[in-house]
Design a protein around this motif. Structure first.
Motif, PDB file in Angstrom:
ATOM      1  N   UNK A  57       4.805   3.150  -1.742  1.00 50.06           N
ATOM      2  CA  UNK A  57       3.877   2.731  -2.657  1.00 50.06           C
ATOM      3  C   UNK A  57       3.318   1.681  -2.538  1.00 50.06           C
ATOM      4  N   UNK A  58       4.302   0.405  -2.185  1.00 52.33           N
ATOM      5  CA  UNK A  58       3.663  -0.976  -2.380  1.00 52.33           C
ATOM      6  C   UNK A  58       2.960  -1.080  -1.129  1.00 52.33           C
ATOM      7  N   UNK A  59       3.377  -0.545  -0.024  1.00 54.13           N
ATOM      8  CA  UNK A  59       2.559  -0.511   1.324  1.00 54.13           C
ATOM      9  C   UNK A  59       1.331  -0.122   1.163  1.00 54.13           C
ATOM     10  N   UNK A  60       1.070   1.035   0.425  1.00 56.83           N
ATOM     11  CA  UNK A  60      -0.278   1.567   0.046  1.00 56.83           C
ATOM     12  C   UNK A  60      -0.937   0.698  -0.922  1.00 56.83           C
ATOM     13  N   UNK A  61      -0.351   0.148  -1.774  1.00 57.81           N
ATOM     14  CA  UNK A  61      -1.006  -0.774  -2.859  1.00 57.81           C
ATOM     15  C   UNK A  61      -1.598  -1.782  -2.178  1.00 57.81           C
ATOM     16  N   UNK A  62      -0.711  -2.590  -1.341  1.00 58.98           N
ATOM     17  CA  UNK A  62      -1.234  -3.695  -0.617  1.00 58.98           C
ATOM     18  C   UNK A  62      -2.410  -3.576   0.265  1.00 58.98           C
ATOM     19  N   UNK A  63      -2.130  -2.457   0.885  1.00 54.42           N
ATOM     20  CA  UNK A  63      -3.445  -2.132   1.999  1.00 54.42           C
ATOM     21  C   UNK A  63      -4.798  -1.755   1.186  1.00 54.42           C
ATOM     22  N   UNK A  64      -4.731  -1.285   0.084  1.00 52.38           N
ATOM     23  CA  UNK A  64      -5.745  -0.988  -0.843  1.00 52.38           C
ATOM     24  C   UNK A  64      -6.470  -2.251  -1.503  1.00 52.38           C
ATOM     25  N   UNK A  65      -5.615  -2.921  -2.329  1.00 53.29           N
ATOM     26  CA  UNK A  65      -5.921  -4.065  -2.988  1.00 53.29           C
ATOM     27  C   UNK A  65      -5.479  -5.300  -2.574  1.00 53.29           C
ATOM     28  N   UNK A  66      -4.602  -5.665  -1.629  1.00 53.96           N
ATOM     29  CA  UNK A  66      -4.491  -6.969  -1.198  1.00 53.96           C
ATOM     30  C   UNK A  66      -4.056  -7.665  -2.201  1.00 53.96           C
ATOM     31  N   UNK A  67      -3.956  -9.008  -1.768  1.00 56.91           N
ATOM     32  CA  UNK A  67      -3.552 -10.137  -2.633  1.00 56.91           C
ATOM     33  C   UNK A  67      -4.713 -10.900  -3.312  1.00 56.91           C
ATOM     34  N   UNK A  68      -5.067 -10.429  -4.613  1.00 56.77           N
ATOM     35  CA  UNK A  68      -6.373 -10.959  -5.180  1.00 56.77           C
ATOM     36  C   UNK A  68      -6.251 -10.530  -6.597  1.00 56.77           C
TER      37      UNK A  68
END
Length: 566
Positions: A57-68
Motif C-alpha cells: 500500500x505504501x509503494x502504491x501510495x508513493x508511486x501515485x502521490x510522491x513526496x509533496x
C-alpha cells in the motif's frame, strides 16, 4: 520431553465454568489455553501478512502521490485516526481493560457468575458513547478551523481529510475493544487479521477507485480517505461473530461491575499517557515538521523569530511518513506481537499474586527483544538506501525523494530494539497495577524528545526529528528496566547480558556479510540488478545471523521455533 526452564510456566487450566445456579443456561466465556510461543507465532505470522500488504500500500501510495503537498496533507490528517488505532488497537485500552477483565474471568470460573460479559458490555457501551461525542465535537472544531483558514489551500485540504477520516477513530477503537476481549480469552488469530482489512481497502482504493478520478490528485486523496472509513466498518464486523461464538451476549446488568468499570476508567488516562509516548513523539515529529516546513510556492508563511530560516522544505511530513512506515514493519511483526501475547500471561500471573512469574515473563520478553530487535535495527541501518529506492522510487517518487527518506529510515531504524522493548516493559507495570511510573517516565521522554527535536532540526533537518525519537526511546528502556524491579524484583541481568553479548557478536557477523554482498553487487546497474543485490544481502545476512546466533548459543531463537510444552 522435559520442559525447557526458560519458558514461562503455563497457567493451570481454569475450573469448569458451568456451575449451575440461576444463570447456568447462559453462555459462559470459552477460554482457549494457548502457550506464549504458539500465540506469538500466530500473531507474528498474521502481522507479517498485514505488514507485507502494508508495504504494497505504501509503494502504491508513493508511486501515485510522491513526496509533496497532497501527501503532506494526508499523512498529517491521518495522524488522529492512526494514533487512535495505535493507542487502542495496540496498547492503552487493552492495557487498562485486560487485567480487570482477567480478574472477572477468574471470579466467574470460581463462583459461576457472568461478571466478565457484564463488564465487556458496559465498556462497549461507554466507549461507543464517549467516542461518538468526541467525534461530533471534533467535526465541529474542524468546521470552525476550516472557516478560519479559508484561502489557505493546503491547510484546507488537511482539515477536510481529517474530517472525513475522523469517524474511523470510533470504529477502530470499538474493534480494538473486541480484540482485547478475544485476547483475554486466548483467541489471537482473528484479531491479528484486523489490520489486513485496512491494507486491503487501502490498496483497493488506489488501484480500483482512484483511477476513476485521474489526474485529479485531490479527488483521489479524498476517495482514499472514504475507503479508510469503510475499512473501519469491516474491521469491526470481522471480529463480532467470533466473539459471539465464544459465548458473548450483551448484558445490561452492570450494577455488579461498576467498581471494575471505575477501575478501568481511572486507569485509562495514565495508561494512555504511558503507552502512547512513542506515538506522541512521532506526532511531535510531524507537527514540528508541518510547522517549520517552508510554504509551497505562492503560499503564505509567518516569519520565524530571530530571523531564523525555515529548516525544512515542502515534503518533510511525507518523508517522515514513508520512513516511519518502513521501520514499523519489524516493529509490528515482532515488537507489537510480543507485547500482545505476553500481556494476558502477565495479567493472569499478577492477578494470582505470582510476582516471581511476572519477573520471569519480563526477563524472557526482554531477551527475545534483544535476540530479534538488535539485528533488526542493524539491518535497517545497513539497507536503508537501497530498500527505500526499491520500495518507493516509482512514478512521482523521485531519486531526490529517496535521498530524503533513507537518512530518516536510518535514524528511526536505529531505535527498533527500543521500540520493541517499551511495550513489554509498560505491560509489566500495568499487569502489577503500577500506572504512575510509566507516566512519569513517559513525560520525561516527551520533554527530552521535544528538546532534541528543536536542537537537531536545524543542523540535521528531517532526520534530526527521527533521531530524537530513537534516542528518547532508548533512554525510556533504560529507565523502565531499572524501575520495574521495584515491583517485581531484580530482573535476570546475567542472562540478559549474556544474550546481549551473543546477539551482538552475531549481528556484527551479519553486518560484515551484508557489506560484502553489496560490494559484490555494485549499485547503479539497473533496477533488477539492485533488487537482486538487496534480496541477496537480506537473505545472506539473515542466514548469517541465525547461524552465528546458533553457534553462540542464543537459545531464545530456538524457543521461538519450538512448540509450547516441548
Amino acid at each position: 520431553m522435559e520442559r525447557d526452564s526458560t519458558l514461562p510456566p503455563d497457567p493451570p487450566p481454569c475450573p469448569p465454568l458451568l456451575r449451575g445456579g440461576e444463570n447456568a443456561r447462559e453462555p459462559r466465556p470459552q477460554i482457549k489455553t494457548i502457550g506464549v510461543f504458539s500465540g506469538l507465532r500466530v500473531v507474528a505470522l498474521s502481522t507479517l501478512a498485514s505488514r507485507v500488504l502494508g508495504m504494497f500500500r505504501e509503494i502504491a501510495s508513493a508511486k501515485l502521490f510522491g513526496v509533496g503537498p497532497v501527501w503532506d496533507a494526508f499523512s498529517f490528517a491521518f495522524l488522529i485516526p492512526n494514533l487512535a488505532r495505535r493507542l487502542f488497537g495496540e496498547g492503552a485500552l487493552s492495557a487498562a481493560f485486560l487485567p480487570v477483565f482477567a480478574k472477572q474471568l477468574e471470579a466467574d470460573a470460581a463462583d459461576g457468575t457472568h461478571s466478565a460479559w457484564q463488564l465487556a458490555s458496559a465498556v462497549f457501551s461507554l466507549l461507543a458513547a464517549v467516542l461518538t461525542g468526541l467525534v461530533l465535537a471534533g467535526e465541529l472544531l474542524l468546521w470552525g478551523l476550516s472557516w478560519s483558514f479559508a484561502g489557505h489551500a493546503q491547510t484546507q485540504l488537511m482539515l477536510g481529510l481529517t474530517a472525513v477520516m475522523l469517524p474511523y477513530s470510533l470504529l477502530i477503537c470499538l474493534a480494538a475493544q473486541v480484540t482485547a476481549v478475544l485476547h483475554a480469552l486466548g483467541n489471537f488469530k482473528w484479531p491479528a487479521l484486523v489490520p489486513v482489512v485496512l491494507n486491503v481497502c487501502w490498496i483497493a482504493s488506489i488501484w480500483l477507485v482512484d483511477p476513476l478520478f485521474d489526474p485529479d490528485r485531490v479527488a483521489q486523496i479524498y476517495a482514499l480517505a472514504v475507503c479508510i472509513v469503510a475499512a473501519g466498518v469491516f474491521q469491526l464486523a470481522l471480529q463480532w461473530p467470533v466473539l459471539r461464538s465464544l459465548g458473548f451476549r450483551f448484558d445490561r446488568r452492570w450494577q455488579a461491575v461498576r467498581p471494575a468499570v471505575g477501575e478501568i476508567a481511572r486507569a485509562m488516562l495514565p495508561v494512555t499517557l504511558g503507552l502512547s509516548i512513542t506515538q506522541i513523539n512521532t506526532v511531535l515529529d510531524r507537527l514540528i515538521a508541518w510547522t517549520l516546513m517552508a510554504p509551497v510556492a505562492g503560499g503564505w508563511a509567518v516569519p520565524l523569530p530571530f530571523g531564523l530560516a525555515y529548516p525544512l522544505e515542502p515534503g518533510a511530513v511525507s518523508a517522515l511518513y514513508f520512513g516511519e512506515r518502513v521501520y514499523q514493519f519489524p516493529l509490528g511483526v515482532f515488537g507489537v506481537a510480543l507485547g500482545t501475547v505476553l500481556f494476558p500471561l502477565l495479567a493472569r500471573h499478577a492477578a494470582r499474586g505470582e510476582l516471581d512469574r511476572v519477573r520471569d515473563d519480563l526477563s524472557l520478553g526482554l531477551r527475545l527483544v534483544i535476540a530479534i530487535g538488535l539485528p533488526a535495527s542493524a539491518g535497517l541501518v545497513l539497507v536503508a538506501e537501497p530498500l527505500t529506492r526499491l520500495l518507493y522510487q516509482h512514478g512521482d517518487f523521485t531519486a531526490l525523494d529517496t535521498a530524503r527518506v533513507a537518512p530518516i529510515l536510518v535514524a528511526y531504524g536505529a531505535g527498533v530494539w527500543a521500540y520493541c522493548a517499551i511495550p513489554v516493559l509498560y505491560r509489566g507495570f500495568y499487569a502489577v497495577g503500577e500506572r504512575k511510573i510509566p507516566v512519569q517516565v513517559g513525560l520525561i521522554a516527551v520533554a527530552l524528545d521535544l528538546a532534541l527535536n528543536m536542537s537537531l532540526i536545524w543542523p540535521l533537518g528531517e532526520r534530526g526529528l527521527a533521531a530524537s525519537t530513537a534516542i528518547s526511546a532508548a533512554i525510556q528502556v533504560a529507565l523502565l528496566s531499572w524501575l520495574i524491579q521495584r515491583r517485581v524484583g531484580r530482573l535476570d541481568w546475567r542472562r540478559l547480558c549474556v544474550t546481549g553479548a551473543k546477539a551482538l557478536m552475531a549481528t556484527l557477523a551479519m553486518g560484515v556479510v551484508c557489506k560484502a554482498t553489496f560490494a559484490f553487487f555494485p549499485m547503479g546497474s539497473g533496477r533488477l540488478w539492485e533488487a537482486a543485490a538487496l534480496v541477496a544481502a537480506i537473505g545472506l545476512s539473515a542466514v548469517t545471523y541465525f547461524v552465528a546466533a546458533r553457534i553462540a548459543g542464543v537459545d531464545e531463537l530456538r524457543l521461538l521455533l519450538k512448540q509450547d510444552g516441548e
